[in-house]
Design an enzyme around this catalytic site. Structure first.
Site, PDB file in Angstrom:
ATOM      1  N   ASP A   1     -16.907 -24.331 -14.550  1.00  0.00           N
ATOM      2  CA  ASP A   1     -17.730 -23.128 -14.684  1.00  0.00           C
ATOM      3  C   ASP A   1     -17.160 -22.030 -13.786  1.00  0.00           C
ATOM      4  OD1 ASP A   1     -19.724 -21.216 -14.837  1.00  0.00           O
ATOM      5  OD2 ASP A   1     -21.268 -22.460 -13.898  1.00  0.00           O
TER       6      ASP A   1
ATOM      7  N   SER B   1     -28.334 -20.919 -15.108  1.00  0.00           N
ATOM      8  CA  SER B   1     -27.503 -19.730 -15.274  1.00  0.00           C
ATOM      9  C   SER B   1     -28.221 -18.490 -14.741  1.00  0.00           C
ATOM     10  CB  SER B   1     -27.103 -19.594 -16.745  1.00  0.00           C
ATOM     11  OG  SER B   1     -26.092 -18.632 -16.921  1.00  0.00           O
TER      12      SER B   1
ATOM     13  N   HIS C   1     -20.062 -24.639 -18.158  1.00  0.00           N
ATOM     14  CA  HIS C   1     -21.297 -23.885 -17.992  1.00  0.00           C
ATOM     15  C   HIS C   1     -22.214 -24.152 -19.190  1.00  0.00           C
ATOM     16  CE1 HIS C   1     -23.560 -20.484 -16.280  1.00  0.00           C
ATOM     17  NE2 HIS C   1     -23.881 -20.197 -17.532  1.00  0.00           N
TER      18      HIS C   1
END
Length: 319
Positions: A262, A165, A292
């Site tokens: 995501d 991320s 995600h």
């Protein structure tokens, strides 16, 4: 986009991803949606304890590393005495959340599967620290271990960076920073990037996906950005919008992992297509049915474990 027009993500995710979403921790308080960042950080750390349990045991050491901003905490995971390389891990959390404890299992598994030393860097969080402080402290830590490699008994001749991320953005940004400023911290053998954001401000997946289940609505993404950046001009910096950097030369081999549902998926796709178009070594893998942050859930998700093994295998293949 009107919320009604978005995809019904929770109906489309895989069975194992649904199991994770439906796993309730009875001893956990409610998410402090209107709370302070400090309260949200505390909750995030508590919530991740369950998912970090049962990780491989190995020699672990903690060190405080000096930087121009002060000291940064690091944690070394050593699966074997004679490691072939050292991987620096940068945790996700939207630049505002996360620490070495929230990503402990991820780092341990990565060390176990790669048999390389993994060093987690507890870079400073935003909004207390603004761009580019986190990158500068990451680079400082890397330089410190390169200079002190013999003292710490680590192999810094070949290194890598890995992150998830926001940590994936910091991972690639740090590698590009070292390249552009010609800083020698050892040969960067590979970069491992799980579901990162790399500079897109709008995309198809950002429109169709993202909700309360992943904390990645348009408003959430704007909040993370405003907390991280010092000013509006930073949005175009080649170390924030990485597509404004030169991706046509001397980019370390990149493993780029995407989660199917995501909202940041198009960032990964564009990064892969850009690198591939310019003959930069890279590999892209999409993990079907995932949200995600799925990398956290390897206690329940075979796909999460697979994604970590894939990254470790990619890195060791570059050595």
């Amino acid at each position: 986009m009107k919320p009604e027009n978005k995809l019904p993500v929770l109906d489309l995710i895989s069975a194992e991803m649904k199991t994770v979403v439906n796993t309730l921790q009875s001893d956990l308080p409610s998410w402090p949606a209107t709370g302070t960042i400090a309260e949200q950080r505390q909750y995030y750390t508590l919530e991740r304890r369950f998912w970090n349990a049962g990780a491989p045991e190995m020699a672990t050491r903690a060190y405080m590393v000096p930087t121009k901003y002060g000291q940064v905490e690091t944690r070394l995971f050593c699966p074997q005495p004679d490691s072939p390389a050292t991987l620096f891990y940068l945790h996700g959390g939207g630049f505002i959340l996360g620490n070495l404890d929230t990503h402990d299992r991820i780092m341990r598994l990565l060390a176990s599967y790669s048999q390389c030393t993994v060093i987690g860097i507890d870079y400073p969080l935003s909004p207390e620290a603004r761009f580019p402080q986190a990158i500068e402290e990451i680079v400082a830590a890397c330089c410190y271990f390169h200079q002190q490699a013999e003292d710490y008994q680590i192999n810094m001749s070949r290194i890598g960076f890995a992150g998830d991320s926001a940590g994936a953005m910091l991972t690639l940004a740090s590698a590009l920073w070292l390249r552009d400023k010609q800083i020698d911290c050892g040969k960067i053998a590979g970069v491992l990037l799980w579901y990162g954001l790399y500079g897109l401000r709008d995309s198809v997946t950002r429109r169709l996906l993202g909700g309360v289940w992943d904390g990645l609505t348009q408003q959430d993404l704007q909040m993370y950005e405003e907390a991280y950046l010092s000013n509006d001009a930073d949005r175009e910096s080649p170390y924030y919008c990485l597509f404004n950097n030169d991706l046509t030369r001397e980019v370390p081999p990149c493993f780029i992992a995407g989660a199917e549902f995501d909202p940041l998926l198009d960032d990964s796709r564009l990064l892969y297509q850009t690198l591939a178009a310019h003959q930069q070594p890279c590999e892209f893998k999409l993990y079907p049915g995932t949200l995600h942050a799925f990398l956290h859930y390897s206690r329940m998700m075979k796909t999460a474990d697979e994604a970590l093994r894939d990254g470790a295998q990619f890195f060791t293949a570059q050595l």
